[in-house]
Structures are given as C-alpha cells and as structure tokens.
Design a protein around this motif. Structure first.
Motif, PDB file in Angstrom:
ATOM      1  N   ASN A   1     -12.543  66.258  80.508  1.00 12.47           N
ATOM      2  CA  ASN A   1     -11.611  65.875  79.455  1.00 12.47           C
ATOM      3  C   ASN A   1     -12.321  65.521  78.148  1.00 12.47           C
TER       4      ASN A   1
ATOM      5  N   VAL B   1     -16.347  63.967  76.487  1.00 14.94           N
ATOM      6  CA  VAL B   1     -17.298  63.790  77.581  1.00 14.94           C
ATOM      7  C   VAL B   1     -18.648  64.378  77.167  1.00 14.94           C
TER       8      VAL B   1
ATOM      9  N   PRO C   1     -12.243  52.932  85.506  1.00 11.94           N
ATOM     10  CA  PRO C   1     -12.605  53.049  84.092  1.00 11.94           C
ATOM     11  C   PRO C   1     -13.692  52.084  83.628  1.00 11.94           C
ATOM     12  N   ASN C   2     -14.516  52.591  82.717  1.00 13.30           N
ATOM     13  CA  ASN C   2     -15.460  51.794  81.939  1.00 13.30           C
ATOM     14  C   ASN C   2     -16.543  51.118  82.775  1.00 13.30           C
TER      15      ASN C   2
ATOM     16  N   ASP D   1     -12.886  62.066  83.270  1.00  8.82           N
ATOM     17  CA  ASP D   1     -11.886  61.738  82.267  1.00  8.82           C
ATOM     18  C   ASP D   1     -12.557  61.454  80.916  1.00  8.82           C
ATOM     19  N   HIS D   2     -11.756  61.145  79.919  1.00 12.67           N
ATOM     20  CA  HIS D   2     -12.223  61.029  78.538  1.00 12.67           C
ATOM     21  C   HIS D   2     -13.395  60.062  78.383  1.00 12.67           C
ATOM     22  N   ASP D   3     -14.313  60.400  77.500  1.00 10.61           N
ATOM     23  CA  ASP D   3     -15.398  59.514  77.063  1.00 10.61           C
ATOM     24  C   ASP D   3     -16.401  59.163  78.156  1.00 10.61           C
ATOM     25  N   CYS D   4     -16.476  59.959  79.214  1.00 12.79           N
ATOM     26  CA  CYS D   4     -17.531  59.737  80.205  1.00 12.79           C
ATOM     27  C   CYS D   4     -18.873  60.175  79.619  1.00 12.79           C
TER      28      CYS D   4
ATOM     29  N   GLY E   1     -11.881  57.225  82.751  1.00 11.12           N
ATOM     30  CA  GLY E   1     -12.345  57.206  81.374  1.00 11.12           C
ATOM     31  C   GLY E   1     -13.429  56.179  81.113  1.00 11.12           C
ATOM     32  N   GLY E   2     -14.386  56.549  80.261  1.00 11.23           N
ATOM     33  CA  GLY E   2     -15.409  55.617  79.811  1.00 11.23           C
ATOM     34  C   GLY E   2     -16.496  55.309  80.814  1.00 11.23           C
TER      35      GLY E   2
END
Length: 211
Positions: free
Chosen positions: A117, A120, A172-173, A135-138, A154-155
């Motif tokens: 996503n 990344v 996440p994160n 997911d986003h921003d990995c 994400g993250g």
C-alpha cells in the motif's frame, strides 16, 4: 540474458515470475552445488557459483537476480555483484498489487498476491512472499524475509536481516529490530528489540540471537 544465482525452491518461484513477465527472456543459473538440481533447471545452462565464473559472464549477462532464501547469503551475493557494478534487478509478480508511490530496493522479490500500500519503503534484497500485506507507511529494511500470508499494519518498521514466519501479524506502528526472527503465526503487539527470537500470541521474546 538474466543470470540467477540459486537453484533451490526460491529460484523456481523467481524463474516463474520472470517467465510470466517475458516468455522470450533467456536465463542462466549459478549454483553452489550442481548435484541433485531440480529438473526444472535442466533446460538451462547451470554454472558453478564462483566469483571468477560470475565475473567472466559479464559479456552475455546484463541483469542479475539472487534467488537465495537465506538473507545473509543473499546479502553477500548482491553486495558482490554491486561491487562490480552489475545490474541487480527485482522480481515482481504481475499479480502483486502495488501502490504508485512505493520504493522497492534492488534485488527484491515480490510474490503473487502480495499487496503493498501507499508510502511503503522496501529495502534492497528483500523477499515479500505470497499474499503478504504491507499497509501504508511500512518501512522494511534491507534483506528482510516476510513469510507467506504475513500481515503488517500501517506504520510498521522492520529492521534489516529480520525474518517473519508464515502468517505473522504485526499491529500498527510497531518496530521490529534488526536480525530478529518472528515465528510463524506470531502476533506482534509490542516493539521487538534487535536480535530477538519472538513467538506466540501475543508474541514474546524467548531468546536473543548471538551477534
């Protein structure tokens, strides 16, 4: 011509990815052991994986991929090729789903059904296995193995040379350090320090790897 280092199970998957993208592409393989090679490779030239042989092939091989599952061995082979300015390419299955603004490092492989996503970053020489979801921003470090069916929310950040087993989940994160092993089916709900071996639901550190 593409030179592929490795003749194990991972190399079979890489060959399939390249064949699906270009049926007319030619291949040569390089292996540490020429005995008991899978019949799938009998149709191709297979050479001994030695530095002098790799370097002598430059006149006919313009692109390279290291199809070795062990991240430390993969790292050494890719860095050797790069040190001689060889062109190391990634292998991305046409059935992978990739966002437009991602970064994929040299020599990475992304298998069928993987979803990557937006925003990344994937480092050099990684294996993003079948149906993995990022997911986003990995942020995935260099020479990371992510096993089939793993899900990273994400993250998430994963340090270099870390391996996630089949079906691992990371909420996440969270941050997983360098040179970690996350067992198959583990659910990571806390940060994992460098060099850890973690397993279970939720994942707990059960050992620290030797430096």
């Amino acid at each position: 011509m593409i030179g592929i280092i490795g003749t194990g199970g991972h190399a079979k998957v890489i060959l399939d990815i390249f064949q699906n993208s270009n049926r007319k592409q030619l291949f040569e393989f390089f292996t540490s052991s020429r005995s008991n090679i899978d019949p799938i490779f009998h149709a191709y030239a297979v050479y001994k994986d030695q530095q002098d042989i790799l370097l002598q092939s430059h006149s006919r091989i313009k692109k390279w991929h290291v199809a070795i599952g062990n991240p430390l061995v993969r790292k050494s082979k890719i860095e050797f090729l790069q040190s001689y300015h060889r062109h190391v390419i990634s292998a991305i299955h046409k059935q992978a789903i990739l966002a437009n603004d991602i970064h994929i490092g040299e020599g990475t492989s992304i298998m069928a059904g993987a979803v990557v996503n937006p925003s990344v970053h994937i480092g050099t020489g990684c294996i993003i296995n079948t149906t993995v979801s990022l997911d986003h921003d990995c942020l995935i470090g260099e020479y990371v193995n992510i096993g089939p069916g793993s899900k990273l929310a994400g993250g998430v950040q994963v340090g270099s040379l870390t391996e996630l087993g089949t079906g691992a989940i990371v909420i996440p994160n969270k941050t997983i350090g360098k040179k970690c092993i996350i067992a198959a089916g583990a659910v990571v709900v806390n940060n994992i320090p460098d060099g850890s071996i973690a397993m279970g639901v939720p994942a707990k550190v059960v050992a620290i790897r030797s430096p």
